[in-house]
Motif scaffolding. Structure first.
Motif, PDB file in Angstrom:
ATOM      1  N   LYS A   1       3.516   1.314   7.569  1.00 27.00           N
ATOM      2  CA  LYS A   1       2.396   0.367   7.517  1.00 27.00           C
ATOM      3  C   LYS A   1       2.200  -0.161   6.105  1.00 27.00           C
ATOM      4  CE  LYS A   1      -0.160   2.433  11.327  1.00 27.00           C
ATOM      5  NZ  LYS A   1      -1.292   3.298  11.673  1.00 27.00           N
ATOM      6  N   GLU A   2       2.319   0.725   5.127  1.00 23.14           N
ATOM      7  CA  GLU A   2       2.150   0.304   3.737  1.00 23.14           C
ATOM      8  C   GLU A   2       3.213  -0.723   3.348  1.00 23.14           C
ATOM      9  OE1 GLU A   2       2.803   2.181  -0.657  1.00 23.14           O
ATOM     10  OE2 GLU A   2       1.813   3.460   0.815  1.00 23.14           O
ATOM     11  N   ILE A   3       4.460  -0.487   3.748  1.00 24.86           N
ATOM     12  CA  ILE A   3       5.554  -1.404   3.408  1.00 24.86           C
ATOM     13  C   ILE A   3       5.346  -2.764   4.086  1.00 24.86           C
ATOM     14  CG2 ILE A   3       8.043  -1.772   3.685  1.00 24.86           C
ATOM     15  CD1 ILE A   3       7.211   0.228   1.455  1.00 24.86           C
ATOM     16  N   LEU A   4       4.890  -2.751   5.340  1.00 23.84           N
ATOM     17  CA  LEU A   4       4.656  -4.014   6.053  1.00 23.84           C
ATOM     18  C   LEU A   4       3.584  -4.863   5.379  1.00 23.84           C
ATOM     19  CD1 LEU A   4       4.742  -2.915   9.816  1.00 23.84           C
ATOM     20  CD2 LEU A   4       6.357  -4.415   8.638  1.00 23.84           C
ATOM     21  N   ASN A   5       2.589  -4.209   4.785  1.00 26.07           N
ATOM     22  CA  ASN A   5       1.461  -4.945   4.219  1.00 26.07           C
ATOM     23  C   ASN A   5       1.623  -5.291   2.743  1.00 26.07           C
ATOM     24  OD1 ASN A   5       0.118  -4.906   6.668  1.00 26.07           O
ATOM     25  ND2 ASN A   5      -0.804  -2.916   6.245  1.00 26.07           N
ATOM     26  N   ARG A   6       2.675  -4.831   2.106  1.00 24.07           N
ATOM     27  CA  ARG A   6       2.840  -5.104   0.676  1.00 24.07           C
ATOM     28  C   ARG A   6       3.374  -6.514   0.452  1.00 24.07           C
ATOM     29  NH1 ARG A   6       5.243  -0.048  -2.631  1.00 24.07           N
ATOM     30  NH2 ARG A   6       5.916  -1.770  -3.937  1.00 24.07           N
TER      31      ARG A   6
ATOM     32  N   ALA B   1       3.126  10.788   8.209  1.00 21.90           N
ATOM     33  CA  ALA B   1       3.414  10.318   6.850  1.00 21.90           C
ATOM     34  C   ALA B   1       4.396   9.141   6.878  1.00 21.90           C
ATOM     35  CB  ALA B   1       3.967  11.464   6.008  1.00 21.90           C
ATOM     36  N   ILE B   2       5.429   9.230   7.716  1.00 15.42           N
ATOM     37  CA  ILE B   2       6.424   8.152   7.816  1.00 15.42           C
ATOM     38  C   ILE B   2       5.779   6.893   8.406  1.00 15.42           C
ATOM     39  CG2 ILE B   2       8.609   7.459   8.871  1.00 15.42           C
ATOM     40  CD1 ILE B   2       8.914   9.510   6.628  1.00 15.42           C
ATOM     41  N   ASN B   3       4.937   7.057   9.430  1.00 17.81           N
ATOM     42  CA  ASN B   3       4.256   5.905  10.025  1.00 17.81           C
ATOM     43  C   ASN B   3       3.321   5.229   9.022  1.00 17.81           C
ATOM     44  OD1 ASN B   3       5.511   6.049  12.527  1.00 17.81           O
ATOM     45  ND2 ASN B   3       3.955   7.419  13.364  1.00 17.81           N
ATOM     46  N   ASN B   4       2.617   6.012   8.205  1.00 20.35           N
ATOM     47  CA  ASN B   4       1.754   5.437   7.171  1.00 20.35           C
ATOM     48  C   ASN B   4       2.571   4.692   6.121  1.00 20.35           C
ATOM     49  OD1 ASN B   4      -0.602   6.322   8.342  1.00 20.35           O
ATOM     50  ND2 ASN B   4      -0.677   8.219   7.164  1.00 20.35           N
TER      51      ASN B   4
ATOM     52  N   ASP C   1      17.614  -4.536  -1.349  1.00 13.34           N
ATOM     53  CA  ASP C   1      18.074  -4.238  -2.706  1.00 13.34           C
ATOM     54  C   ASP C   1      17.557  -2.885  -3.187  1.00 13.34           C
ATOM     55  OD1 ASP C   1      15.414  -4.704  -3.441  1.00 13.34           O
ATOM     56  OD2 ASP C   1      15.806  -6.804  -3.892  1.00 13.34           O
ATOM     57  N   ASP C   2      18.046  -2.494  -4.354  1.00 13.66           N
ATOM     58  CA  ASP C   2      17.749  -1.173  -4.915  1.00 13.66           C
ATOM     59  C   ASP C   2      16.278  -1.024  -5.294  1.00 13.66           C
ATOM     60  OD1 ASP C   2      18.969   1.295  -5.480  1.00 13.66           O
ATOM     61  OD2 ASP C   2      18.830   0.884  -7.634  1.00 13.66           O
ATOM     62  N   MET C   3      15.661  -2.116  -5.776  1.00 10.88           N
ATOM     63  CA  MET C   3      14.264  -2.063  -6.164  1.00 10.88           C
ATOM     64  C   MET C   3      13.383  -1.739  -4.953  1.00 10.88           C
ATOM     65  SD  MET C   3      11.707  -5.048  -7.382  1.00 10.88           S
ATOM     66  CE  MET C   3      11.548  -5.519  -5.672  1.00 10.88           C
ATOM     67  N   ARG C   4      13.644  -2.382  -3.842  1.00 13.83           N
ATOM     68  CA  ARG C   4      12.871  -2.124  -2.623  1.00 13.83           C
ATOM     69  C   ARG C   4      13.135  -0.712  -2.099  1.00 13.83           C
ATOM     70  NH1 ARG C   4      13.612  -8.066  -0.141  1.00 13.83           N
ATOM     71  NH2 ARG C   4      11.730  -8.964  -1.034  1.00 13.83           N
ATOM     72  N   LEU C   5      14.377  -0.241  -2.233  1.00 12.61           N
ATOM     73  CA  LEU C   5      14.706   1.112  -1.805  1.00 12.61           C
ATOM     74  C   LEU C   5      13.882   2.140  -2.577  1.00 12.61           C
ATOM     75  CD1 LEU C   5      16.626   2.891  -0.055  1.00 12.61           C
ATOM     76  CD2 LEU C   5      18.130   2.949  -2.029  1.00 12.61           C
ATOM     77  N   LYS C   6      13.798   1.973  -3.890  1.00 10.57           N
ATOM     78  CA  LYS C   6      13.004   2.900  -4.720  1.00 10.57           C
ATOM     79  C   LYS C   6      11.521   2.819  -4.346  1.00 10.57           C
ATOM     80  CE  LYS C   6      16.407   4.401  -7.136  1.00 10.57           C
ATOM     81  NZ  LYS C   6      17.033   5.589  -6.611  1.00 10.57           N
ATOM     82  N   ALA C   7      11.026   1.617  -4.039  1.00 13.40           N
ATOM     83  CA  ALA C   7       9.620   1.463  -3.653  1.00 13.40           C
ATOM     84  C   ALA C   7       9.340   2.178  -2.333  1.00 13.40           C
ATOM     85  CB  ALA C   7       9.260  -0.014  -3.545  1.00 13.40           C
ATOM     86  N   ILE C   8      10.277   2.078  -1.385  1.00 10.56           N
ATOM     87  CA  ILE C   8      10.106   2.751  -0.092  1.00 10.56           C
ATOM     88  C   ILE C   8      10.132   4.263  -0.285  1.00 10.56           C
ATOM     89  CG2 ILE C   8      11.191   3.166   2.151  1.00 10.56           C
ATOM     90  CD1 ILE C   8      12.084   0.223   2.115  1.00 10.56           C
ATOM     91  N   GLU C   9      11.075   4.767  -1.098  1.00 13.08           N
ATOM     92  CA  GLU C   9      11.132   6.205  -1.369  1.00 13.08           C
ATOM     93  C   GLU C   9       9.828   6.691  -2.001  1.00 13.08           C
ATOM     94  OE1 GLU C   9      14.530   6.856  -3.824  1.00 13.08           O
ATOM     95  OE2 GLU C   9      15.941   6.609  -2.177  1.00 13.08           O
ATOM     96  N   GLY C  10       9.307   5.935  -2.946  1.00 11.33           N
ATOM     97  CA  GLY C  10       8.045   6.296  -3.583  1.00 11.33           C
ATOM     98  C   GLY C  10       6.897   6.307  -2.588  1.00 11.33           C
ATOM     99  N   SER C  11       6.899   5.360  -1.681  1.00  9.07           N
ATOM    100  CA  SER C  11       5.858   5.297  -0.656  1.00  9.07           C
ATOM    101  C   SER C  11       5.931   6.506   0.271  1.00  9.07           C
ATOM    102  CB  SER C  11       5.997   4.003   0.149  1.00  9.07           C
ATOM    103  OG  SER C  11       5.101   3.988   1.210  1.00  9.07           O
TER     104      SER C  11
END
Length: 163
Positions: A24-29, A18-21, A54-64
């Motif tokens: 990959k998702e974060i790298l391709n966004r 799950a973490i590896n996926n 920043d905080d926006m990216r942190l929330k996006a990573i947590e959601g991912s």
């Protein structure tokens, strides 16, 4: 006497997938293009470390991470989101611990719920799990359905059913 154990465990390999996926998702966004964001899983301590700008990216990573865990059939309740720490420069660091085993408070809640149900079973706290014994398997199955219907802020698994 028939018995089973109530535990809270996360499969390490499935969590790693799950973490590896999520990586990959974060790298391709597109919104992470040129970002220095990283996600690391320490398999020994079961801690996920996030570095981002920043905080926006942190929330996006947590959601991912949460969405990838759900796709792998892992319960996101097993994640304990810690505090955000300002790292060097303009980076934010956050450590997410993966809860393994039932802590004392959750085990006490499980035992109290089972005892208040009035079923003829004997729950006992053993380290980081709860063992439930009874004379009839039907009572044990009633305890399992009772625990599945409740929310103990932690995912529960029912293992070692012995007749």
């Amino acid at each position: 006497m028939p018995s089973f154990d109530i535990v809270s465990k996360v499969d390490a390999q499935t969590l790693d997938n799950a973490i590896n996926n999520a990586k990959k998702e974060i790298l391709n966004r597109f919104d992470f293009n040129g970002s220095k964001s990283t996600i690391d899983l320490d398999k020994k301590t079961n801690v996920v470390t996030i570095f981002t700008e920043d905080d926006m990216r942190l929330k996006a990573i947590e959601g991912s991470i949460i969405s990838r865990m759900m796709k792998q059939n892992l319960d996101p309740k097993s994640l304990d989101f810690g505090k955000e720490i300002i790292a060097s420069g303009n980076m934010i660091r956050k450590e997410i611990t993966v809860k393994e085993g039932l802590d004392k408070e959750a085990a006490k809640k499980v035992v109290a719920k089972i005892k208040s149900s009035g079923l003829k079973v004997q729950p006992a706290i053993m380290d980081d799990q709860v063992r439930v014994t009874a004379k009839k398997i039907d009572d044990l199955q009633a305890v399992i359905s009772l625990c599945r219907g409740e929310d103990f802020d932690q995912p529960l698994q029912f293992i070692n059913m012995r007749a």
